[in-house]
Design a protein around this motif. Structure first.
Motif, PDB file in Angstrom:
ATOM      1  N   ASP A  61      43.614 -18.900  18.810  1.00  0.00           N
ATOM      2  CA  ASP A  61      44.719 -18.025  18.416  1.00  0.00           C
ATOM      3  C   ASP A  61      44.887 -17.899  16.905  1.00  0.00           C
ATOM      4  N   TYR A  62      44.454 -18.895  16.158  1.00  0.00           N
ATOM      5  CA  TYR A  62      44.689 -18.935  14.708  1.00  0.00           C
ATOM      6  C   TYR A  62      43.392 -19.231  13.959  1.00  0.00           C
ATOM      7  N   ASP A  63      43.318 -18.733  12.723  1.00  0.00           N
ATOM      8  CA  ASP A  63      42.130 -18.971  11.897  1.00  0.00           C
ATOM      9  C   ASP A  63      42.168 -20.339  11.224  1.00  0.00           C
ATOM     10  N   PHE A  64      43.366 -20.830  10.949  1.00  0.00           N
ATOM     11  CA  PHE A  64      43.492 -22.149  10.328  1.00  0.00           C
ATOM     12  C   PHE A  64      44.803 -22.777  10.781  1.00  0.00           C
ATOM     13  N   ILE A  65      44.884 -24.069  10.651  1.00  0.00           N
ATOM     14  CA  ILE A  65      46.077 -24.818  11.034  1.00  0.00           C
ATOM     15  C   ILE A  65      46.517 -25.619   9.822  1.00  0.00           C
ATOM     16  N   ILE A  66      47.784 -25.503   9.477  1.00  0.00           N
ATOM     17  CA  ILE A  66      48.319 -26.273   8.357  1.00  0.00           C
ATOM     18  C   ILE A  66      48.808 -27.611   8.907  1.00  0.00           C
ATOM     19  N   MET A  67      48.264 -28.680   8.375  1.00  0.00           N
ATOM     20  CA  MET A  67      48.609 -30.020   8.840  1.00  0.00           C
ATOM     21  C   MET A  67      49.467 -30.723   7.789  1.00  0.00           C
ATOM     22  N   PRO A  68      50.316 -31.637   8.210  1.00  0.00           N
ATOM     23  CA  PRO A  68      51.122 -32.373   7.230  1.00  0.00           C
ATOM     24  C   PRO A  68      50.235 -33.253   6.345  1.00  0.00           C
ATOM     25  N   THR A  69      50.701 -33.454   5.146  1.00  0.00           N
ATOM     26  CA  THR A  69      49.973 -34.305   4.205  1.00  0.00           C
ATOM     27  C   THR A  69      50.874 -35.442   3.755  1.00  0.00           C
ATOM     28  N   ALA A  70      50.325 -36.346   3.001  1.00  0.00           N
ATOM     29  CA  ALA A  70      51.117 -37.456   2.467  1.00  0.00           C
ATOM     30  C   ALA A  70      52.127 -36.904   1.462  1.00  0.00           C
TER      31      ALA A  70
END
Length: 70
Positions: free
Chosen positions: A44-53
């Motif tokens: 469904d998506y081209d990229f996924i934003i993940m949490p960072t430190a």
């Protein structure tokens, strides 16, 4: 080797002796489920934003630092 690396290696050896491959086996059991979930998300998506430190990386200590200094 740095002091921190030695501590990590000792902790890894301790966990291996006390728990064997229990944690590795658990991660392998959920690997397929996680892989499928990521594959579905990427359909469904081209990229996924993940949490960072939420903080900047620490500066590396000098080579001659004592264990207390780390």
């Amino acid at each position: 080797m740095s002091h921190i690396l030695k501590v990590v290696l000792l902790a890894g050896e301790y966990l291996n002796e006390e728990y064997g491959s229990r944690f590795y086996t658990k991660t392998q059991n959920i690997r397929r489920v996680l892989t499928k979930a990521y594959d579905n998300a990427f359909n469904d998506y081209d990229f996924i934003i993940m949490p960072t430190a939420p903080f900047k990386a620490y500066k590396l200590p000098p080579k001659d630092v004592s264990m207390k200094g780390t």
